[in-house]
Design an enzyme around this catalytic site. Structure first.
Site, PDB file in Angstrom:
ATOM      1  CB  CYS A  39      -0.931  -0.024   1.198  1.00 20.12           C
ATOM      2  SG  CYS A  39      -1.818   1.512   1.439  1.00 20.12           S
ATOM      3  CG  HIS A  92     -27.644  23.593  -0.721  1.00 15.72           C
ATOM      4  ND1 HIS A  92     -27.657  22.953  -1.951  1.00 15.72           N
ATOM      5  CD2 HIS A  92     -27.705  24.930  -0.977  1.00 15.72           C
ATOM      6  CE1 HIS A  92     -27.741  23.875  -2.898  1.00 15.72           C
ATOM      7  NE2 HIS A  92     -27.769  25.078  -2.331  1.00 15.72           N
ATOM      8  N   GLY A 140      -9.555  -3.764 -13.901  1.00 17.08           N
ATOM      9  CA  GLY A 140      -9.905  -3.628 -12.488  1.00 17.08           C
ATOM     10  C   GLY A 140      -9.391  -2.283 -11.996  1.00 17.08           C
TER      11      GLY A 140
HETATM   12  C1  LIG Z   1      -1.085  -0.406  -7.706  1.00 20.58           C
HETATM   13  C2  LIG Z   1      -1.906  -0.762  -6.500  1.00 20.58           C
HETATM   14  C3  LIG Z   1      -2.827   0.144  -6.016  1.00 20.58           C
HETATM   15  C4  LIG Z   1      -3.581  -0.166  -4.888  1.00 20.58           C
HETATM   16  N1  LIG Z   1      -4.482   0.753  -4.444  1.00 20.58           N
HETATM   17  C5  LIG Z   1      -5.230   0.462  -3.370  1.00 20.58           C
HETATM   18  C6  LIG Z   1      -6.145   1.414  -2.852  1.00 20.58           C
HETATM   19  O1  LIG Z   1      -6.267   2.522  -3.368  1.00 20.58           O
HETATM   20  N2  LIG Z   1      -6.871   1.085  -1.766  1.00 20.58           N
HETATM   21  C7  LIG Z   1      -6.758  -0.142  -1.174  1.00 20.58           C
HETATM   22  O2  LIG Z   1      -7.456  -0.396  -0.193  1.00 20.58           O
HETATM   23  N3  LIG Z   1      -5.888  -1.067  -1.631  1.00 20.58           N
HETATM   24  C8  LIG Z   1      -5.131  -0.787  -2.706  1.00 20.58           C
HETATM   25  N4  LIG Z   1      -4.227  -1.709  -3.153  1.00 20.58           N
HETATM   26  C9  LIG Z   1      -4.142  -3.016  -2.464  1.00 20.58           C
HETATM   27  C10 LIG Z   1      -3.359  -2.904  -1.165  1.00 20.58           C
HETATM   28  O3  LIG Z   1      -2.113  -2.317  -1.418  1.00 20.58           O
HETATM   29  C11 LIG Z   1      -3.197  -4.279  -0.522  1.00 20.58           C
HETATM   30  O4  LIG Z   1      -4.471  -4.865  -0.389  1.00 20.58           O
HETATM   31  C12 LIG Z   1      -2.556  -4.196   0.842  1.00 20.58           C
HETATM   32  O5  LIG Z   1      -1.295  -3.603   0.755  1.00 20.58           O
HETATM   33  C13 LIG Z   1      -2.425  -5.598   1.471  1.00 20.58           C
HETATM   34  O6  LIG Z   1      -1.788  -5.488   2.696  1.00 20.58           O
HETATM   35  P1  LIG Z   1      -1.057  -6.753   3.354  1.00 20.58           P
HETATM   36  O7  LIG Z   1      -0.584  -6.259   4.686  1.00 20.58           O
HETATM   37  O8  LIG Z   1      -1.923  -7.935   3.304  1.00 20.58           O
HETATM   38  O9  LIG Z   1       0.192  -7.084   2.424  1.00 20.58           O
HETATM   39  P2  LIG Z   1       1.351  -6.194   1.798  1.00 20.58           P
HETATM   40  O10 LIG Z   1       1.039  -4.748   1.846  1.00 20.58           O
HETATM   41  O11 LIG Z   1       1.668  -6.797   0.486  1.00 20.58           O
HETATM   42  O12 LIG Z   1       2.556  -6.393   2.819  1.00 20.58           O
HETATM   43  C14 LIG Z   1       3.227  -7.596   2.967  1.00 20.58           C
HETATM   44  C15 LIG Z   1       4.625  -7.319   3.499  1.00 20.58           C
HETATM   45  O13 LIG Z   1       5.211  -8.541   3.880  1.00 20.58           O
HETATM   46  C16 LIG Z   1       6.579  -8.522   3.538  1.00 20.58           C
HETATM   47  N5  LIG Z   1       7.016  -9.917   3.443  1.00 20.58           N
HETATM   48  C17 LIG Z   1       6.546 -10.873   2.615  1.00 20.58           C
HETATM   49  N6  LIG Z   1       7.121 -12.062   2.888  1.00 20.58           N
HETATM   50  C18 LIG Z   1       7.978 -11.842   3.920  1.00 20.58           C
HETATM   51  C19 LIG Z   1       8.851 -12.682   4.663  1.00 20.58           C
HETATM   52  N7  LIG Z   1       8.932 -13.997   4.426  1.00 20.58           N
HETATM   53  N8  LIG Z   1       9.597 -12.116   5.639  1.00 20.58           N
HETATM   54  C20 LIG Z   1       9.519 -10.778   5.916  1.00 20.58           C
HETATM   55  N9  LIG Z   1       8.700  -9.947   5.243  1.00 20.58           N
HETATM   56  C21 LIG Z   1       7.931 -10.477   4.274  1.00 20.58           C
HETATM   57  C22 LIG Z   1       6.602  -7.775   2.210  1.00 20.58           C
HETATM   58  O14 LIG Z   1       7.878  -7.232   1.972  1.00 20.58           O
HETATM   59  C23 LIG Z   1       5.538  -6.701   2.447  1.00 20.58           C
HETATM   60  O15 LIG Z   1       6.106  -5.519   2.948  1.00 20.58           O
HETATM   61  C24 LIG Z   1      -3.426  -1.414  -4.249  1.00 20.58           C
HETATM   62  C25 LIG Z   1      -2.480  -2.332  -4.722  1.00 20.58           C
HETATM   63  C26 LIG Z   1      -1.731  -2.006  -5.833  1.00 20.58           C
HETATM   64  C27 LIG Z   1      -0.717  -2.987  -6.334  1.00 20.58           C
END
Ligand SMILES: Cc1cc2nc3c(=O)[nH]c(=O)nc-3n(C[C@H](O)[C@H](O)[C@H](O)COP(=O)(O)OP(=O)(O)OC[C@H]3O[C@@H](n4cnc5c(N)ncnc54)[C@H](O)[C@@H]3O)c2cc1C
Length: 480
Positions: free
Chosen positions: A43, A459, A192
């Site tokens: 994010c 409004h 999407g």
């Molecule tokens: C271009 C784009 C635009 C987006 N826009 C939006 C938006 O406007 N609004 C919205 O709600 N969502 C948006 N999203 C989706 C959103 O970014 C994700 O849903 C969200 O970041 C998921 O969070 P998470 O914590 O599950 O995983 P992530 O944010 O993917 O975080 C996972 C973390 O785990 C770390 N990691 C992975 N494996 C390991 C390991 N073995 N050891 C240590 N660290 C590890 C990674 O480095 C990463 O930092 C967007 C996504 C993209 C690609």
């Protein structure tokens, strides 16, 4: 023991870092393992924040281009975009926010373990590789112990079979946020949220943009009326949309990408582009995590969880983009991952928690015009055999929209006839990603359309469209 924690979270995305803060607030000793050089995950680093920063640049260009309309005199003949300035401003915003998470970790006494985590048996995590911020010493190889582990490793961009991403000509959103030059021609695979947001950004920056979507309409998960409105607006802006069309081949060369696509009538259409952006979805990040080795059940690479985010292994939970709840698609959204993180933290602290209702998740797409929606589309409500009534109200009628020069789009409310309950709200147009918050609350409180009618809307505001759409469900919109 310094290496022993109440909770260790793997991944510092919006799921992991929010879970960590909530755990710490509830008195837990917490560590987060993160392999990137900054906290915040997809994010903050590659997703929501950089894309919306670029969209604000696109919006600024749109306003300046219409300077004459606003009575603003600009000496230069044609406003243009300076990508160096765009990128450095965007990077400053990203760094400010990732440093903000670091500050919150320090404030809440959360340890950031810099490296890549691997599950190593009951309550154990191995840090297999350090990748510290430049200039800092690696946390190094070590084993940590925790009473509870939360997997929040997120997702990464994926392609489809036969389309090889070379990260230069055939790219994903990870590269699209950092382009140094505006491509002359950009083809985007997938319509999407990610696909249509980049279409808006780069069209405004000056690219010739074509979107290729396999399904019959743009933003196919939205209400059909929203898709039709977006397609109309994109056409006006000069964004071409090839729907019902399948990319069958893409070959990157020195000067561009040769693309072949199969159109709905079975014919082959050839396109060339400077850049092909693959925006066909994201897959779970579990490679090397060792989840299966410790007995965690998986499905198509995703970690299987129950409605309390427990995996099949006691004391290991999982949240965010990396999970599947079994039935239906799990929304890969930042706010969803954060809500799941808070729920797990509170469950681990012994607080009473209730399952998340995924029917109340707001969907926001920040293309131009913006889209905000929650709940059932009209078609879904009918499929579920609701006797529906629908009310729509166009933004163009509102004084506030006219003042802003943002008159496209509408708010559409889907309610059921028997109890007048609101089932879904779908909007496309100015500030829709903000206006949807009222609709989310309405669904959560099981509001009737009548209650929304009786809720006063100030409004002149864009929010009047929500009140008027509620009136429209009763056939009584005032300004139509
Ligand atoms: C271009 C784009 C635009 C987006 N826009 C939006 C938006 O406007 N609004 C919205 O709600 N969502 C948006 N999203 C989706 C959103 O970014 C994700 O849903 C969200 O970041 C998921 O969070 P998470 O914590 O599950 O995983 P992530 O944010 O993917 O975080 C996972 C973390 O785990 C770390 N990691 C992975 N494996 C390991 C390991 N073995 N050891 C240590 N660290 C590890 C990674 O480095 C990463 O930092 C967007 C996504 C993209 C690609």
């Amino acid at each position: 023991m310094p290496n022993s924690y109440d909770v260790i979270i793997i991944g510092a995305g919006t799921g992991g870092y929010v879970a960590a803060i909530r755990c710490a607030q509830l008195g837990k000793k917490v560590a987060v393992v993160e392999k990137q050089k900054a906290l915040g995950g997809t994010c903050l680093i590659w997703g929501c924040i950089p894309t919306k920063a670029l969209l604000e640049h696109a919006h600024a260009l749109k306003v300046i281009t219409a300077a004459k309309e606003w009575g603003v005199t600009i000496p230069a003949a044609t406003p243009a975009i300076d990508m160096n300035q765009v990128q450095s401003r965007k990077d400053r915003i990203v760094t400010g926010l990732t440093k903000g998470v670091e500050f919150l970790f320090k404030k809440n006494k959360i340890d950031w373990i810099k490296g890549t985590a691997r599950l190593a048996g009951k309550g154990k995590i191995e840090i297999v590789e350090g990748d510290p911020p430049s200039g800092e010493a690696s946390t190094g190889k070590q084993t940590l112990e925790a009473k509870e582990i939360i997997i929040a490793t997120g997702s990464s961009a994926r392609s489809i079979p036969g389309i090889d991403i070379d990260h230069k000509r055939i790219i994903t959103s990870d590269e699209a946020i950092g382009l140094k030059d505006v491509p002359k021609t950009l083809v985007i695979m997938g319509s999407g949220a990610v696909g249509v947001e980049f279409a808006s950004i780069y069209r405004r920056f000056g690219s010739d943009v074509t979107i290729i979507e396999l399904l019959p309409r743009l933003v196919p998960l939205e209400d059909e009326a929203v898709s039709a409105e977006l397609e109309k607006s994109f056409r006006k802006q000069g964004i071409k949309a090839l729907t019902g069309t399948k990319v069958t081949k893409a070959v990157a060369g020195a000067n561009g990408v040769e693309i072949e696509a199969q159109t709905p009538d079975g014919k082959t259409q050839k396109l060339t582009a400077d850049v092909l952006l693959v925006a066909t979805g994201r897959g779970p990040v579990t490679t090397g995590l060792g989840a299966e080795d410790v007995g965690v059940s998986m499905e198509r690479g995703y970690i299987k969880v129950d409605e309390m985010y427990r995996t099949s292994v006691p004391n290991i939970s999982a949240i965010g983009d990396v999970i599947t709840l079994g039935s239906g698609a799990h929304p890969q959204l930042a706010h969803v991952s954060s809500a799941e993180g808070i729920l797990v933290a509170e469950r681990l602290a012994g607080l009473e928690v209730r399952p998340i209702n995924y029917d109340h998740v707001p969907n926001c797409t920040y293309c131009d015009p913006e889209i905000g929606s929650v709940g059932l589309t009209e078609a879904e409500a009918k499929q579920k055999n609701y006797d529906v009534r629908v009310g729509s109200f166009p933004f163009g009628v509102l004084g506030r929209a006219k003042m802003a020069g943002e008159t496209e789009g509408f708010v559409k409310i889907v309610a059921e006839k028997k109890y007048d309950e609101i089932l879904g709200v779908h909007m496309i147009g100015p500030r829709s990603t903000e206006l949807v918050a009222e609709a989310v609350l309405a669904l959560r409180l099981e509001c009737t359309a009548e209650e929304l009618i009786k809720t006063m809307h100030a409004h002149p505001t864009f929010s009047e469209a929500v009140g008027e759409a509620a009136h429209a469900t009763h056939g009584a919109a005032i300004h139509l």
